[in-house]
Design a protein around this motif. Structure first.
Motif, PDB file in Angstrom:
ATOM      1  N   TYR A 153      29.855  27.977  37.710  1.00  0.00           N
ATOM      2  CA  TYR A 153      30.163  28.851  38.834  1.00  0.00           C
ATOM      3  C   TYR A 153      28.969  29.098  39.749  1.00  0.00           C
ATOM      4  O   TYR A 153      29.042  29.938  40.646  1.00  0.00           O
ATOM      5  N   ARG A 154      27.867  28.400  39.535  1.00  0.00           N
ATOM      6  CA  ARG A 154      26.711  28.601  40.400  1.00  0.00           C
ATOM      7  C   ARG A 154      27.021  28.102  41.809  1.00  0.00           C
ATOM      8  O   ARG A 154      27.479  26.967  41.981  1.00  0.00           O
ATOM      9  N   PRO A 155      26.739  28.911  42.840  1.00  0.00           N
ATOM     10  CA  PRO A 155      27.019  28.479  44.212  1.00  0.00           C
ATOM     11  C   PRO A 155      26.301  27.190  44.590  1.00  0.00           C
ATOM     12  O   PRO A 155      26.830  26.388  45.347  1.00  0.00           O
ATOM     13  N   ALA A 156      25.094  26.982  44.041  1.00  0.00           N
ATOM     14  CA  ALA A 156      24.311  25.782  44.369  1.00  0.00           C
ATOM     15  C   ALA A 156      24.396  24.749  43.247  1.00  0.00           C
ATOM     16  O   ALA A 156      23.451  23.989  43.020  1.00  0.00           O
ATOM     17  N   ARG A 157      25.522  24.705  42.539  1.00  0.00           N
ATOM     18  CA  ARG A 157      25.659  23.804  41.393  1.00  0.00           C
ATOM     19  C   ARG A 157      25.338  22.368  41.753  1.00  0.00           C
ATOM     20  O   ARG A 157      24.652  21.656  41.005  1.00  0.00           O
ATOM     21  N   GLU A 158      25.788  21.899  42.922  1.00  0.00           N
ATOM     22  CA  GLU A 158      25.573  20.495  43.294  1.00  0.00           C
ATOM     23  C   GLU A 158      24.115  20.190  43.587  1.00  0.00           C
ATOM     24  O   GLU A 158      23.717  19.015  43.620  1.00  0.00           O
ATOM     25  N   ALA A 159      23.294  21.221  43.801  1.00  0.00           N
ATOM     26  CA  ALA A 159      21.874  20.998  44.104  1.00  0.00           C
ATOM     27  C   ALA A 159      21.053  20.713  42.849  1.00  0.00           C
ATOM     28  O   ALA A 159      19.893  20.284  42.950  1.00  0.00           O
ATOM     29  N   TYR A 160      21.629  20.952  41.671  1.00  0.00           N
ATOM     30  CA  TYR A 160      20.924  20.665  40.427  1.00  0.00           C
ATOM     31  C   TYR A 160      21.179  19.202  40.034  1.00  0.00           C
ATOM     32  O   TYR A 160      22.331  18.797  39.863  1.00  0.00           O
ATOM     33  N   SER A 161      20.127  18.441  39.891  1.00  0.00           N
ATOM     34  CA  SER A 161      20.279  17.049  39.473  1.00  0.00           C
ATOM     35  C   SER A 161      20.742  16.998  38.024  1.00  0.00           C
ATOM     36  O   SER A 161      20.599  17.961  37.269  1.00  0.00           O
ATOM     37  N   THR A 162      21.295  15.848  37.640  1.00  0.00           N
ATOM     38  CA  THR A 162      21.749  15.677  36.256  1.00  0.00           C
ATOM     39  C   THR A 162      20.598  15.847  35.280  1.00  0.00           C
ATOM     40  O   THR A 162      20.742  16.479  34.225  1.00  0.00           O
TER      41      THR A 162
END
Length: 392
Positions: A153-162
């Motif tokens: 549910y983090r708003p910037a989830r896509e900004a975290y690399s795998t």
């Protein structure tokens, strides 16, 4: 050595390292935070402050340690973050999750504890836990969430690399191995600590939380008035403000008498359109916030990623039922809908439907208000948290 009670004795050889010489009794505990002074009521919704004060009532010499970083140190951590190949850090908190930051915070905390002759440390987050076994200090953790639970549910989830996601989860596992006991706000976090991180069940205890300065309300309350309340403070969008505004607009098409009071700050006003029925307040004194909680028919607070939400407890204490998303700690607080309404879809239309359904039955709202207040009074207080910690 057993972690509790906190009144304990050390062998002479260890006592010399902390007391200077001789065999003496230790009754001191540090409560740490990387995000601010634990004795500041603004740090982590006042949880460290309230835990310290309640432990002190039990005769435990509890004090606070801020294990955070200076602005210059954070700049260096940004360089480390980029060098690890994680990309641009999506938040300041992300900087504190890398290994070098955790190690530095743990070393700084241990150094302060040694100077103060403190052996037991209650952490209010995992970011300053030791990354290796530590024999001279005993570490405990009090937390409202975990990294893995918060990620979806983090708003910037896509900004975290795998690679960052995998590394951060592994670092959590390493740090949790070095904790004597974990205390959680909610039972759902306890269960996740056991199932996801592999902690033994007898090392994790759900102790709940308390609240701020809001007092119980026993006066008259009119549930036929369609007056909604949303408390954003400085996190308008993260608290679900965008969803609340659109849900209010949709619901008002069927209930033109609907009103919405928003408590935010100057930054919040940029997100709030000039719609009839909406009034906005910047930061309010506690007494005025308490009055709004008591006079409102419902708290509409579909928070996107808040792990617990003390504002839910404060609303229930005011006999104000809650509408929120069916995630994180809210189902536990509402006892699966006994004291409010759980919305399963993260959509304004679903929130609007819940608002209209709730307002259609004032008697049900009145019953929820009474049951919710009773539940909070019987279950949640900082003194109960401290007693649960110290009684293990």
């Amino acid at each position: 050595m057993s972690a509790f009670p906190l009144r304990f004795e050390l062998p002479d050889s260890q006592a010399c390292a902390y007391a200077g010489a001789g065999h003496r009794r230790f009754e001191r505990l540090a409560v740490s935070s990387v995000f601010g002074d634990p004795l500041d009521r603004g740090t982590w919704s006042g949880a460290p402050y309230n835990v310290i004060r309640s432990l002190q009532k039990l005769g435990i010499a509890a004090e606070g340690i801020h294990s955070g970083f200076s602005r210059g140190e954070r700049a260096l951590l940004g360089v480390h973050y980029l060098m690890q190949g994680y990309g641009r850090p999506p938040s300041g908190e992300a900087l504190l999750r890398i290994r070098v930051a955790r190690q530095r915070a743990a070393e700084q905390l241990a150094s302060i504890a040694r100077r103060r002759h403190i052996r037991h440390i209650l952490h209010t987050g995992t970011l300053d836990l030791p990354m290796q076994p530590c024999r001279e200090l005993v570490h405990y953790l009090y937390c409202d969430h975990t990294w893995a639970l918060s990620l979806p549910y983090r708003p910037a989830r896509e900004a975290y690399s795998t690679s960052a996601v995998e590394e951060f989860d592994q670092l959590e596992r390493e740090a949790l191995r070095n904790v004597e006991h974990v205390f959680t706000f909610g039972a759902y976090v306890r269960e996740h600590m056991i199932s996801h991180y592999g902690l033994a069940p007898d090392r994790v205890t759900a102790v709940g939380s308390g609240m701020g300065q809001i007092e119980p309300y026993a006066g008259a309350k009119d549930y036929t008035r369609p007056d909604l309340l949303f408390i954003a403070k400085h996190l308008f969008m993260a608290k679900g403000g965008g969803m609340v505004i659109e849900a209010f607009r949709l619901a008002r098409q069927q209930r033109p008498d609907l009103t919405l009071t928003i408590v935010g700050d100057k930054r919040s006003r940029a997100y709030i359109p000039a719609l009839p029925g909406i009034r906005v307040f910047d930061h309010l004194p506690w007494r005025e916030l308490q009055r709004l909680l008591r006079m409102s028919t419902m708290l509409v607070q579909p928070m996107l990623n808040d792990p617990w939400g003390q504002v839910y407890l404060e609303a229930l204490l005011s006999r104000t039922p809650v509408i929120g998303l069916h995630r994180n700690g809210l189902p536990e607080i509402l006892e699966d809908g006994r004291h409010g309404f759980l919305v399963t879809e993260e959509k304004p239309a679903a929130v609007a439907e819940a608002i209209l359904d709730a307002l259609a039955d004032p008697l049900r709202l009145s019953a929820m208000g009474l049951s919710g207040q009773r539940h909070v009074l019987q279950t949640y207080s900082w003194d109960r948290v401290a007693q649960a910690m110290a009684s293990l």
